[in-house]
Motif scaffolding. Structure first.
Motif: not given
Length: 252
Positions: A130-158
């Motif tokens: 109710k009283k807390i806002g969140i600033y999503y900053e640059g420099g994020s990392r999203l990665s998709v894995f199959y078992t232990r192999t990374k297939l692709c990655e990207g980032a969220l917008p600010k």
């Protein structure tokens, strides 16, 4: 001729003899007399300065240690009180995330046996506070894995997410996997045997928390989502059979 009287002289030593017997020798009996005129030798003893008492040093060290411990305890108490006040005033809750849709626009093996992947992932982020806002900053990392192999990655917008806000995001993830001929065969075998393919989405997102008008320093949200999809086919909407996202923690 008259007889001459003979006068016998009296020696002085006979007169002074009684006085000489009364003299006390300067050298005690049994001690050898010194033939020279030098005064007798005296022993000199070095002056020994006693070290400061050990108990005084120990008491000083104990006093300093007690002050340090007291300051540390006081600091912990102040932090705990401040945290309790913040919790009672703002009632913070963890944000929630979900993966709603997954579309594969590229998933093929090239002539050099490299796998090129492009995923379009639809993510929903919810801020229940109710009283807390969140600033999503640059420099994020999203990665998709199959078992232990990374297939692709990207980032969220600010972006800024306000109080009790729900935000839908479309994120494009791309990647290249070397020597992927064996990986592709394993994926096909997995799909034929179980009818699904397990994937893991890992998120490392830098954020700044806003408490009222106060903006806190940057921290990192760690999120992990486990997905079960029906297949991994190019140019096809993938049906998500199950999705579970957990907030893994906060890192400074």
């Amino acid at each position: 001729m008259a007889d001459h009287q003979k006068i016998h002289p009296v020696l002085d030593r006979d007169v002074e003899a009684p006085h000489a017997a009364a003299e006390v020798p300067l050298v005690p009996r049994g001690a050898s007399k010194s033939d020279g005129s030098d005064p007798p030798l005296r022993r000199t003893f070095p002056v020994m300065h006693s070290p400061p008492p050990i108990h005084k040093k120990r008491s000083c060290c104990c006093r300093c240690l007690c002050w340090i411990v007291c300051l540390l305890v006081l600091q912990v108490v102040v932090i705990a009180i401040t945290g309790g006040i913040i919790y009672l005033v703002f009632r913070p809750k963890l944000p929630k995330y979900s993966v709603d849709q997954l579309q594969i626009t590229q998933f093929n093996v090239s002539t050099d046996q490299s796998l090129y992947s492009t995923f379009d992932v639809s993510i929903t982020a919810r801020n229940p506070n109710k009283k807390i806002g969140i600033y999503y900053e640059g420099g994020s990392r999203l990665s998709v894995f199959y078992t232990r192999t990374k297939l692709c990655e990207g980032a969220l917008p600010k972006f800024y997410q306000g109080h009790r806000n729900t935000t839908q995001l479309l994120v494009t993830l791309t990647g290249q996997t070397q020597d992927a001929s064996g990986l592709l065969a394993t994926l096909q075998q997995q799909q034929q045997q179980t009818g699904n393919v397990p994937l893991t989405l890992r998120v490392r997102q830098p954020v700044k928390i806003k408490l009222g008008s106060l903006k806190l320093p940057k921290i990192f949200f760690l999120v992990r989502c486990r997905l079960l999809v029906d297949s991994l086919s190019e140019n096809n909407d993938i049906r998500i059979q199950s999705s579970s996202c957990k907030f893994r923690g906060i890192r400074l």
